[in-house]
Write a protein that holds these residues in place. Structure first.
Motif, PDB file in Angstrom:
ATOM      1  N   MET A   1      31.291 -45.985   1.908  1.00  0.00           N
ATOM      2  CA  MET A   1      29.831 -45.977   1.814  1.00  0.00           C
ATOM      3  C   MET A   1      29.380 -45.082   0.671  1.00  0.00           C
ATOM      4  O   MET A   1      29.915 -43.989   0.469  1.00  0.00           O
ATOM      5  N   SER A   2      28.404 -45.559  -0.070  1.00  0.00           N
ATOM      6  CA  SER A   2      27.727 -44.762  -1.083  1.00  0.00           C
ATOM      7  C   SER A   2      26.258 -44.696  -0.693  1.00  0.00           C
ATOM      8  O   SER A   2      25.619 -45.733  -0.489  1.00  0.00           O
ATOM      9  N   ARG A   3      25.722 -43.479  -0.569  1.00  0.00           N
ATOM     10  CA  ARG A   3      24.332 -43.361  -0.131  1.00  0.00           C
ATOM     11  C   ARG A   3      23.640 -42.197  -0.816  1.00  0.00           C
ATOM     12  O   ARG A   3      24.272 -41.210  -1.226  1.00  0.00           O
ATOM     13  N   GLU A   4      22.333 -42.348  -0.946  1.00  0.00           N
ATOM     14  CA  GLU A   4      21.489 -41.336  -1.566  1.00  0.00           C
ATOM     15  C   GLU A   4      20.852 -40.468  -0.486  1.00  0.00           C
ATOM     16  O   GLU A   4      20.350 -40.983   0.518  1.00  0.00           O
ATOM     17  N   LEU A   5      20.886 -39.154  -0.684  1.00  0.00           N
ATOM     18  CA  LEU A   5      20.112 -38.233   0.137  1.00  0.00           C
ATOM     19  C   LEU A   5      18.972 -37.712  -0.727  1.00  0.00           C
ATOM     20  O   LEU A   5      19.223 -37.176  -1.822  1.00  0.00           O
ATOM     21  N   ALA A   6      17.742 -37.881  -0.270  1.00  0.00           N
ATOM     22  CA  ALA A   6      16.585 -37.569  -1.116  1.00  0.00           C
ATOM     23  C   ALA A   6      15.424 -37.059  -0.276  1.00  0.00           C
ATOM     24  O   ALA A   6      15.312 -37.358   0.924  1.00  0.00           O
ATOM     25  N   TYR A   7      14.546 -36.288  -0.929  1.00  0.00           N
ATOM     26  CA  TYR A   7      13.296 -35.863  -0.295  1.00  0.00           C
ATOM     27  C   TYR A   7      12.269 -35.584  -1.375  1.00  0.00           C
ATOM     28  O   TYR A   7      12.609 -35.268  -2.531  1.00  0.00           O
ATOM     29  N   ASP A   8      10.997 -35.707  -1.010  1.00  0.00           N
ATOM     30  CA  ASP A   8       9.894 -35.434  -1.923  1.00  0.00           C
ATOM     31  C   ASP A   8       9.392 -34.018  -1.717  1.00  0.00           C
ATOM     32  O   ASP A   8       9.165 -33.579  -0.582  1.00  0.00           O
ATOM     33  N   HIS A   9       9.195 -33.291  -2.834  1.00  0.00           N
ATOM     34  CA  HIS A   9       8.582 -31.973  -2.786  1.00  0.00           C
ATOM     35  C   HIS A   9       7.122 -32.093  -2.354  1.00  0.00           C
ATOM     36  O   HIS A   9       6.494 -33.142  -2.497  1.00  0.00           O
ATOM     37  N   THR A  10       6.598 -31.014  -1.851  1.00  0.00           N
ATOM     38  CA  THR A  10       5.170 -31.014  -1.512  1.00  0.00           C
ATOM     39  C   THR A  10       4.301 -31.120  -2.751  1.00  0.00           C
ATOM     40  O   THR A  10       3.151 -31.551  -2.677  1.00  0.00           O
ATOM     41  N   ASP A  11       4.842 -30.762  -3.940  1.00  0.00           N
ATOM     42  CA  ASP A  11       4.078 -30.864  -5.176  1.00  0.00           C
ATOM     43  C   ASP A  11       4.215 -32.235  -5.828  1.00  0.00           C
ATOM     44  O   ASP A  11       3.711 -32.463  -6.934  1.00  0.00           O
ATOM     45  N   GLY A  12       4.903 -33.167  -5.189  1.00  0.00           N
ATOM     46  CA  GLY A  12       5.008 -34.521  -5.700  1.00  0.00           C
ATOM     47  C   GLY A  12       6.320 -34.848  -6.363  1.00  0.00           C
ATOM     48  O   GLY A  12       6.595 -36.020  -6.658  1.00  0.00           O
ATOM     49  N   GLY A  13       7.176 -33.877  -6.626  1.00  0.00           N
ATOM     50  CA  GLY A  13       8.477 -34.145  -7.231  1.00  0.00           C
ATOM     51  C   GLY A  13       9.462 -34.698  -6.226  1.00  0.00           C
ATOM     52  O   GLY A  13       9.202 -34.735  -5.017  1.00  0.00           O
ATOM     53  N   ASN A  14      10.625 -35.137  -6.712  1.00  0.00           N
ATOM     54  CA  ASN A  14      11.643 -35.716  -5.860  1.00  0.00           C
ATOM     55  C   ASN A  14      13.009 -35.135  -6.202  1.00  0.00           C
ATOM     56  O   ASN A  14      13.331 -34.951  -7.377  1.00  0.00           O
ATOM     57  N   GLU A  15      13.785 -34.829  -5.158  1.00  0.00           N
ATOM     58  CA  GLU A  15      15.163 -34.381  -5.329  1.00  0.00           C
ATOM     59  C   GLU A  15      16.083 -35.387  -4.659  1.00  0.00           C
ATOM     60  O   GLU A  15      15.780 -35.895  -3.568  1.00  0.00           O
TER      61      GLU A  15
END
Length: 448
Positions: free
Chosen positions: A285-299
């Motif tokens: 499996m290949s998967r992305e772990l991601a979340y959006d900052h409260t200031d609108g950015g993304n990690e």
């Protein structure tokens, strides 16, 4: 040899076979054969008829000797035009006695209905034995199969009441139904198929899950159902599956669990095959772990996981196993026992966490009606130093059961469960960094 001698010997043989099989009527036919006058042609015709009856008796006896618990008949099918419809499921009652070393109950109510490793309490005083009974796992499904010019289209819709927040034990114990499966499976030509909808994750080989009374089972199993699109292609004696499945991200130090900020699906590749009595699967499996900052950015970070699972048939008994490893297992392993990564409190980056786990399970038949399963399982996480003291570091479990099937499709049984949870306690400030659960579960189940 004369016709009379042939008739006499044949009558005796048929009478003996009839008495062994407990059929006086057939024995009576042998008397008629001996006493009646026949031509050679009539005699041959009667021999053929009697041989067919003896063959049928043997087949019936062989069928009655089969174990009642293996390969139960599928639900009966009703046909409408070129579509076959099946309705089935099971009724199940679970009676559960739980004893916690560090609390009186699981930290979330769902852990009282079945083993959810993360809900084992830590850091409290042990309470008295806790009893809980429910029928929430009772299941109902609807299946259809329609023959078309190009293959067949199969559908599967399945519901139960497990893991639902609704319900009230004060009066009626009414619980809302939840969706388990809802998918279309287009069998194109026997070698190729296309599935679309909610089904078991392609990363999970459900056929290797041990037989048990607990709703899920060992702490080290992959266990996931989710929306997906999956293509299957036959390859030699095996098959290859490629799937794109719905993503979700769980992270320590986050404000949400899960985050739904992924930009791409979880991608899974799996190969199934067999060697002699061993059926196995290898999945990646290949998967992305991601979340959006409260200031609108993304990690986001890209992670991976692999899983090997199989079932080895040992006569009537079998040995089942699974082992999974990766830095993006997260929610796939042990009912989200661990989160997939951690948000660095300094710069907000995502750090992935190596995790692994598995189980081995032996099923043994004591007789046609009695059987037992022994399941050993463990998982662990290589957490970084920035996690909190209460972050789980490992889990273990043992399941031992005895099951009895007095009639086909019915199972009565008891199961002993031992499970433990350990947390990091990096600061050393926690007086207690582990908790244990001992549980006795009794179940009655009938499949229809």
């Amino acid at each position: 040899m004369s016709v009379k001698i042939i008739k006499s010997k044949l009558a005796g043989a048929v009478a003996l076979a009839a008495m062994v099989n407990g059929l006086p009527a057939l024995a009576a036919q042998s008397d008629d054969l001996a006493s009646s006058e026949m031509t050679a042609a009539e005699l041959q015709q009667r021999i053929t008829e009697l041989q067919a009856q003896v063959d049928q008796l043997a087949a019936t006896q062989a069928s009655s000797d089969k174990p009642v618990v293996e390969n139960p008949e599928p639900p009966k099918t009703t046909t409408f035009g070129n579509t076959d419809i099946q309705i089935g499921g099971y009724i199940k009652l679970d009676s559960i006695f739980s004893d916690y070393s560090d609390g009186s109950a699981a930290t979330a109510g769902i852990g009282e209905d079945f083993l959810v490793p993360s809900t084992i309490p830590i850091g409290g005083e042990g309470g008295d034995m806790h009893y809980n009974a429910h029928a929430k796992s009772t299941r109902l499904f609807f299946k259809s199969s329609t023959e078309l010019g190009a293959g067949s289209v199969n559908t599967h819709l399945e519901i139960d009441a497990m893991a639902g927040a609704q319900g009230d034990e004060r009066i009626s114990n009414s619980y809302a139904q939840r969706l388990r499966h809802a998918y279309i499976d287009w069998n194109i030509d026997g070698e190729r198929s296309l599935l679309a909808g909610q089904a078991w994750s392609t990363f999970f080989n459900v056929g290797t899950l041990p037989e048990g009374l607990d709703f899920v089972g060992p702490v080290g199993t992959v266990f996931e159902r989710q929306p997906q699109i999956r293509y299957t292609q036959g390859l030699g004696s095996g098959k290859v599956q490629v799937a794109a499945e719905n993503p979700a991200t769980t992270l320590y130090n986050g404000t949400e669990n899960p985050y739904d900020d992924n930009s791409r699906p979880d991608l899974i590749l799996r190969y199934d095959n067999s060697i002699g009595d061993l059926n196995y699967s290898i999945a990646s499996m290949s998967r992305e772990l991601a979340y959006d900052h409260t200031d609108g950015g993304n990690e986001s970070e890209q992670g991976y996981a692999i899983s090997l699972a199989g079932k080895w048939q040992l006569g009537r008994d079998d040995l089942r196993f699974m082992y999974s490893y990766g830095n993006a297992l997260g929610r796939y392993l042990g009912l989200n026992s661990y989160r997939g990564g951690i948000i660095d409190p300094v710069d907000g980056d995502i750090e992935l966490i190596d995790q692994h786990g598995g189980y081995v399970a032996l099923r043994h038949f004591w007789s046609d009606q009695w059987r037992s399963n022994l399941v050993l399982s463990a998982t662990a996480a290589d957490n970084p130093d920035i996690v909190s003291d209460m972050t789980p570091s490992s889990y273990q479990s043992l399941h031992l059961n005895l099951m009895y099937s007095p009639v086909p499709k019915m199972t009565l049984g008891g199961e002993y469960i031992f499970a433990s949870k350990e947390v990091e306690n990096l600061s050393g400030l926690l007086a207690d960094d582990s908790g244990e659960l001992q549980r006795l579960q009794f179940s009655v189940k009938y499949v229809f």
